[in-house]
Design an enzyme around this catalytic site. Sequence first.
Site, PDB file in Angstrom:
ATOM      1  CD  GLU A  82      -2.919  -0.854   0.158  1.00  0.00           C
ATOM      2  OE1 GLU A  82      -3.346   0.257  -0.226  1.00  0.00           O
ATOM      3  OE2 GLU A  82      -3.127  -1.776  -0.680  1.00  0.00           O
ATOM      4  CB  SER A 120     -46.944 -35.546  39.488  1.00  0.00           C
ATOM      5  OG  SER A 120     -48.349 -36.066  39.167  1.00  0.00           O
TER       6      SER A 120
END
Length: 844
Positions: free
Chosen positions: A89, A479
């Site tokens: 770059e 239950s």
Amino acid sequence: MLVKKYFRWFIRFALIMALLGGIGFAVLWTTIVPNLPDISGLKEIQLEVPLRVYSADNKLIGIFGERRRIPVIYEELPENLIHAFIAGEDARFFEHPGIDYQGLSRAVFQLIRTGEKTQGGSTITQQLARNFYLSSEKTYLRKIREIFLALKIEKIYSKQEILNLYLNKIFLGHRAYGVGAAAQVYYGKTLQQLSTAQAAMLAALPKAPSRINPISGPERALIRRDYVLSRMLDLGYLSEREYEQAKSEKDRASYHGPSVELRAPYVAEMARYAAIEQLGKSAYTGGYSLYTTVDSRLQQAANQAVKSGLDNYDRRHGYRGAEASVDLVAGEGPVHWREVLQNHQIIAGLIPALVTEVSDDLALVFLADGQTIGLDIAAVAWARAYIDHNRREAKPEKVSDVLHPGDVIRISRTAEVPADTDTVATGTPQWQLAQLPSVEGAMISLRSQTGEVQALVGGYDFQRSHFNRITQSLRQPGSGFKPFVYSSALNKTITPATLINDAPVVFNDPLLEKTWKPQNYSQKFFGPTRLREAMIHSRNLVSIRLLREVGIEYARNYIARFGIDKNKLPANLSMALGSASLTPLSIARGYSVFANGGYLVDIRFIDRIENTAGKIIYIPEHTRVCPDCEPDQEVVVEESEELAPETKFMPLEISRVNNEKVDTTTANSAERIQIGKAILAPQIIEASNAWQIRSIMRDVVRYGTGRKALVLKRNDISGKTGTTNDQRDAWFSGYNSDIVTTVWVGFDDNGKLGRRETGGQAALPIWIEYMRTALVGSEDNFPPMADGLVKIRIDKETGLATRRTDSGTMDEYFLFDKLPEEESPAETEIDGTETRIEEDFEVF
């Protein structure tokens, strides 16, 4: 003479141009520079970092946010990565003042020569200026502003600071922002783990990251990578040998999702929602870390227990056939077969496969990764064809009885065979036929003293269904609800030795569509039964008579103390059998009251939220059991102080976390800070009541419907099974002093589970498998009898106090003010008569 004349004209022209250039530069400086954005806070600019969710022991369980970003500091950047980006770059980055005049001159010359604007000439500093402050439009004005901004940035920040900001900000494709995220997305690695070739590939991406990357455009990306490597060679960053080695390296990039360390997707989704509620939309971008209370060891155990339990249920009920079926055409091969499998994803480790050939002894199946697996008769032996929820066909004798060419099926690897072994199946199969269960299940495990979630599984697989059955599913507990009813009875005149008649009853309620005649699961009646014995064997008719004795409205008000919404409790006697529709979370919370001695704790799954600086900004208010604390005494609070004035609202209390004082300052003045205090959990039932229920439920495990849990060889476990009408829901909730765990199994459409698929058959094995892990390191110590209770010997038949010690007697526990009557001498004689049960129905 002519030469001198031209020279003078040239000098004049140069001077005029210089003057005009100077004037132009001055104009630009006076008009553009004052309007440039302030860059003094560039380092403080908040990068968009996603929300990360962790377990209590720092295992990553989820990442949420549009942008993948893993911020790194300059010292964490490998040298080969820095060299790669410099080479690709901006080769003169460490030399120029922000503008590379050589590169800029080339761009200007190209513009004069061709009349076209070209990409390039932008330094890393210019790219940083553009990424943070400017648009990407290609205009002269934007370029000029970019140049001035770059010069300005270079005056304030060091090269290292600029490069670090750039490498954290830059977009590198596939939602990866910054090199840390890109390394993970493309290679599943940290920056330190990247090879030189992989570092060069990342440096090749900034030019066109969406099009030229190793996933979307691998050929063009490879060309660009090799260019970066050649520039590294030219600049002396690589030797000739290193260059050749890196260039010859095959690129193996593939998409890597977030590197989740712990599978807890339902918890992660709960955390995401909570973070949005607390932080707003900034939760996705502010780089927050949310730490849950989940224990990774227990969560892994819960995942495995739920999966294996539901798989086992599914196999008990037979093979439902292929997921899909296609016609196989002669000449078609792996390319077409992969296309067939594209729409079938791996779910819960069950791998989709296409059956390509079948004989009586062997089936060949093709996997999307190109493998061909052999399945012999042992691999499909379990696959008796499903008829309905109660029936299966005979065991298959041939592979061809089960599989056919073109079938899309699921397979799983057997636990005994390592993953890297050969794929030919002989003898004990390395692979076996599997199928996705149609049944669902869920588990929640809590710390009874704090309400902290230790493990949560909201379904078989989050990918298949995001519906969280722990927090969202309303199911009848059957239950499993009875302990709440029994507790309400013990709060009145009833004792564990009270006799209740187990005899037929009939509901004749105009609100019901038809007369209801409830029965025990065994469809038998046992006459007068002690309360403890009725709970052990889950006698329905005793529970109904007990609720009638207590009073429906009294029981509803009492049970609401457990954090259960009273409006969800039926105002009729069916409530005794668990007909209310409740979440598993509410059941687990209610059971924690029995486990901790009578205190109602709030459920807590968030431990804290930290900002990007690692400072705690949120702790939810939370409850804690503290029997020895005074009612107004604060808990676990060592220090208190005022918050910094910039916070939006005051905390409930500042406390120490892990012995480190909470930091109340924040770089972001808009960031809210809330530190909740630990408050006393209210005591909602007497410790004696909780202990009696726990003692009774311990006998459920010892002698009743929870007997399978004895395999854990523990003395401190209490629990209760739950099964609803027609076996549509199966439950088991159990606990010791430390941990409470609830398991539910059922169909989302409320279908029948099948005969014998009770809580003890479908849910309890899941609970047992999980608790094998959860109880490791937990002291096996049933708590001593609570204050206010006394142990008295009673007759098992009558429930009366006795001086006898024969096998017909037992110890029972009573409050001092509710002692049983003592049997008379005449009653101690055994007369040999048989208790008879009246067959006349009692109509309610």
